[in-house]
Design an enzyme around this catalytic site. Sequence first.
Site, PDB file in Angstrom:
ATOM      1  CG  HIS A 246      -2.015  -1.040   1.145  1.00 13.79           C
ATOM      2  ND1 HIS A 246      -3.290  -0.768   0.722  1.00 13.79           N
ATOM      3  CD2 HIS A 246      -1.997  -2.372   1.428  1.00 13.79           C
ATOM      4  CE1 HIS A 246      -4.021  -1.866   0.761  1.00 13.79           C
ATOM      5  NE2 HIS A 246      -3.256  -2.858   1.180  1.00 13.79           N
TER       6      HIS A 246
ATOM      7  CG  ASP B 144       0.567   9.412   0.565  1.00 14.34           C
ATOM      8  OD1 ASP B 144       0.609   8.261   1.043  1.00 14.34           O
ATOM      9  OD2 ASP B 144      -0.146  10.315   1.027  1.00 14.34           O
TER      10      ASP B 144
END
Length: 458
Positions: free
Chosen positions: A158, A366
């Site tokens: 993730h 991110d």
Amino acid sequence: MSRLIVISNRVSVPDKKKKDGAQGGLAVALGAALKEHRGIWFGWSGKETEVFTGDLNMQRTDGITTATIDLEPQDIDEYYNGYANRTLWPLFHFRIDLAEYERQFGSGYERVNERFATSVAPLIEPDDLVWVHDYHLLPLGKMLRDRGIKNRIGFFLHIPWPPTRLLVSLPFHERLVLTMLEYDIIGFQTREWLESFCHYVEKELGGTVDADGVIRFEDRVVKAQAFPIGIDYEEFSRAAVGDTARSAYERLVQSAEGKKVLIGVDRLDYSKGLPDRFEAYDRFLTQNAESAKDVVLLQIAPPSREAVVTYQEIRETLEGLTGSINGAHADIDWVPIRYVNRGYPRAELAGFYRASRIALVTPLRDGMNLVAKEYVAAQDPEDPGVLILSRFAGAALQLTDALMVNPHSGDEVSEAIRTALAMPKEERIRRWQGMIETVKNEDVKKWQKDFVAALKGS
């Protein structure tokens, strides 16, 4: 039909009392997959035990079976607070200066992964599909293979995968990556992270990568692919027009007293670039004094990983910056920053997003960043706000109609705020329309279905 066994660090136990979108989109998507495949969700309970026994706490709630184990305090300190969040997390977010390489962290990480493997292996039946999640459990596939599990096993990361030149700073990096090659499929958020992983395999291991992402190393064949995650668009868009969101919208509009709201919603984490964001906003206020009092920044930053020193430090930094910026710019009837150190249910956030003219989503790095997608989904189609997005977020590869910024450049972010505030409605609508189609079509349900289909080999 094959069952699906989902394995993650923590388990999201369904809670019927949670309403208005309080249940996270990932939990909703995985829950739907588990219901469809009659599966089990396994992981750490979040609780401590004095002596690890491996005893399983099995529950069935709302059609989903969960199985959890408790960990010893030493496990939590070395595996979770240590290797996962003081070694891998900073390194994978390109913060090699913050990564701590302690031998006991690595030992604890392997020990807990072994404990996961030992505990979950008896639950896995011959035809089950196994889906492992995130950086806490990178070597779990190898440990399951060591216990005779021959099933199809997939892994999804993730967060970003760092460039080879950074990853090689990790002690035993080769051993860690070799364990990952025991999976049948490895998923990444974006092609950038996928390419970084493939580059490592080629340059450091001497493996080969085919054009379709098939990795070949010695006798192993692994498929690597990008699966960009999305939000639960249908659920979130419904929540955005519900009573809770409407109340939150009115609350923020009334309290803003006609000022345009800039909103940021981020976990309290150094990867989110919050000090840089605050300093860029300070620069905007200084450079645009004539219009500064027409805006207010609402920064929602719930704390996380409070046992880790660097997270304590970032909280102190932000509190200091808030005080100094408000002290320098505030007037008797205006405070430029509202800094809120708590979280809100997603339905309330939807209302806050809709009431905000600008979203500042400016992480330094991110994996994806779903706040950007939630902000787009929450907007009024007739009068949408503007998304200012870091080019270093995975979402930047999809939401190309956002105002892209380098979060390290205060001038660039300040200029983007000025541009967003002055942007005509026609341009705001055009940009929003370009992004909402991606948010709608590339949602979390598609992500889940695409990964499971790849795991099946179909």
